[in-house]
Design an enzyme around this catalytic site. Sequence first.
Site, PDB file in Angstrom:
ATOM      1  N   HIS A   1      10.680 -22.810   2.383  1.00 45.47           N
ATOM      2  CA  HIS A   1      10.037 -21.600   2.918  1.00 45.47           C
ATOM      3  C   HIS A   1      10.822 -20.315   2.601  1.00 45.47           C
ATOM      4  O   HIS A   1      10.282 -19.421   1.942  1.00 45.47           O
ATOM      5  CB  HIS A   1       9.756 -21.780   4.415  1.00 45.47           C
ATOM      6  CG  HIS A   1       9.448 -20.524   5.145  1.00 45.47           C
ATOM      7  ND1 HIS A   1       8.308 -19.778   4.903  1.00 45.47           N
ATOM      8  CD2 HIS A   1      10.143 -19.843   6.091  1.00 45.47           C
ATOM      9  CE1 HIS A   1       8.319 -18.708   5.691  1.00 45.47           C
ATOM     10  NE2 HIS A   1       9.421 -18.720   6.417  1.00 45.47           N
TER      11      HIS A   1
ATOM     12  N   HIS B   1      16.494 -15.377   6.194  1.00 45.31           N
ATOM     13  CA  HIS B   1      15.759 -14.755   7.295  1.00 45.31           C
ATOM     14  C   HIS B   1      15.505 -15.636   8.519  1.00 45.31           C
ATOM     15  O   HIS B   1      15.304 -15.127   9.604  1.00 45.31           O
ATOM     16  CB  HIS B   1      14.440 -14.136   6.800  1.00 45.31           C
ATOM     17  CG  HIS B   1      13.301 -15.098   6.686  1.00 45.31           C
ATOM     18  ND1 HIS B   1      13.049 -15.836   5.554  1.00 45.31           N
ATOM     19  CD2 HIS B   1      12.340 -15.464   7.568  1.00 45.31           C
ATOM     20  CE1 HIS B   1      11.988 -16.595   5.741  1.00 45.31           C
ATOM     21  NE2 HIS B   1      11.535 -16.388   6.961  1.00 45.31           N
TER      22      HIS B   1
ATOM     23  N   GLU C   1      17.710 -17.588  13.689  1.00 44.36           N
ATOM     24  CA  GLU C   1      16.749 -18.056  14.688  1.00 44.36           C
ATOM     25  C   GLU C   1      16.728 -19.592  14.783  1.00 44.36           C
ATOM     26  O   GLU C   1      16.636 -20.136  15.863  1.00 44.36           O
ATOM     27  CB  GLU C   1      15.354 -17.528  14.302  1.00 44.36           C
ATOM     28  CG  GLU C   1      14.280 -17.735  15.325  1.00 44.36           C
ATOM     29  CD  GLU C   1      14.468 -16.884  16.585  1.00 44.36           C
ATOM     30  OE1 GLU C   1      15.144 -15.843  16.480  1.00 44.36           O
ATOM     31  OE2 GLU C   1      13.957 -17.279  17.645  1.00 44.36           O
ATOM     32  N   ASP C   2      16.791 -20.250  13.663  1.00 43.09           N
ATOM     33  CA  ASP C   2      16.506 -21.687  13.652  1.00 43.09           C
ATOM     34  C   ASP C   2      17.692 -22.607  13.355  1.00 43.09           C
ATOM     35  O   ASP C   2      17.515 -23.818  13.295  1.00 43.09           O
ATOM     36  CB  ASP C   2      15.419 -21.995  12.605  1.00 43.09           C
ATOM     37  CG  ASP C   2      14.094 -21.332  12.948  1.00 43.09           C
ATOM     38  OD1 ASP C   2      13.895 -21.013  14.134  1.00 43.09           O
ATOM     39  OD2 ASP C   2      13.279 -21.124  12.037  1.00 43.09           O
TER      40      ASP C   2
ATOM     41  N   ASP D   1       7.150 -13.197   4.533  1.00 40.45           N
ATOM     42  CA  ASP D   1       7.282 -14.351   5.426  1.00 40.45           C
ATOM     43  C   ASP D   1       5.899 -14.725   5.974  1.00 40.45           C
ATOM     44  O   ASP D   1       5.472 -15.872   5.935  1.00 40.45           O
ATOM     45  CB  ASP D   1       8.240 -13.960   6.565  1.00 40.45           C
ATOM     46  CG  ASP D   1       8.351 -15.008   7.653  1.00 40.45           C
ATOM     47  OD1 ASP D   1       8.527 -16.190   7.325  1.00 40.45           O
ATOM     48  OD2 ASP D   1       8.256 -14.626   8.841  1.00 40.45           O
TER      49      ASP D   1
ATOM     50  N   ASP E   1     -21.684  -0.580  -2.236  1.00 44.16           N
ATOM     51  CA  ASP E   1     -20.501  -0.561  -3.107  1.00 44.16           C
ATOM     52  C   ASP E   1     -19.755  -1.884  -3.133  1.00 44.16           C
ATOM     53  O   ASP E   1     -18.997  -2.208  -2.247  1.00 44.16           O
ATOM     54  CB  ASP E   1     -19.566   0.584  -2.721  1.00 44.16           C
ATOM     55  CG  ASP E   1     -19.402   0.692  -1.212  1.00 44.16           C
ATOM     56  OD1 ASP E   1     -20.147   0.005  -0.490  1.00 44.16           O
ATOM     57  OD2 ASP E   1     -18.535   1.443  -0.784  1.00 44.16           O
TER      58      ASP E   1
HETATM   59 MN    MN Z   1      10.107 -17.479   8.145  1.00 41.94          MN
END
Ligand code: MN
Length: 311
Positions: free
Chosen positions: A48, A72, A76-77, A139, A261
Amino acid sequence: MIRQTDLIEKIKSYDPEADEDAINRAYVYAMQKHGNQMRASGDLYISHPIEVAYKLTQYKLDTASIITALLHDTVEDTDATLDEIETLFGEEIRQLVDGVTKLNRLEIKSESNKQAENFRKLVVAMSRDLRVLLVKLADRLHNMETLDHIPKPEKRQRIARETLEIYAALAERIGMRRIKEELQDLAFKELFPEARESLVKRMDFLRKSGQNQVQKVEEILRDLVEGAGIKGARVYGREKKPFSIWKKMESKGIGFEQLADIVAFRVVVTTVSECYLALGLIHEKYHTIPGHLRIIFPRPRSTVISRFILP
Ligand code: MN
């Protein structure tokens, strides 16, 4: 999965000065930190951030943005910390990764969905460095591309709606049209698959039966302005995307056949008088639709929008 060497090669192709060593270190660091974590798709998690970094190379972003994309999700993870990232990659990267991490947390908290406009403002305020927002958009784009792997339909739909209301709108605001269109299309596919399918089919049909000949009309317009001695004019034609066509049909309560259009052209010239000259030439050549001429005069550019019927 995109290989380290492919990523480096791509960056070097537009930025020969890119810090290859730092990018390689970030790649390896992210890989070690994410370890055996998996995505809902069954891919290794590391695929990812690498995809996100690769997307940013399409916009020729700088080394710091690419490194931020690779890192990134580490804070967080995984057990990575901002201090560690600062020690290894410097203060600039710390700030950028911190910015993206805060945006991710904001997203989780706002699940109940505050007013979209307030939320957009908050996102903008939190991405003082535009690169934070660019990483976040890439992301989101990759998450939308892999949305199918999320089993709960309610969750997929919530993400798709948020993509439309927040991220596609932000992409538009900062002039990233391609990302905006990709985000809208993926959200459209999730939320209204049948409507999208039917529009895609109709557009294909029109294209095959030669009814929206973008290129041909582009050439005619180009000849027209060049023939009048306007130098350096640029002419762009494009087909509208299924999502924007659908939005217009919805907001006006009209069917596809009544839609005026499907294709749009842009003639960009240097001076205001050339602009009116070009407009006059187009009005002479094509039937214009009464009541559909708009003149916008923001500095430094003026814009004249006119609708006409293709032969
Ligand atoms: Mn991500």
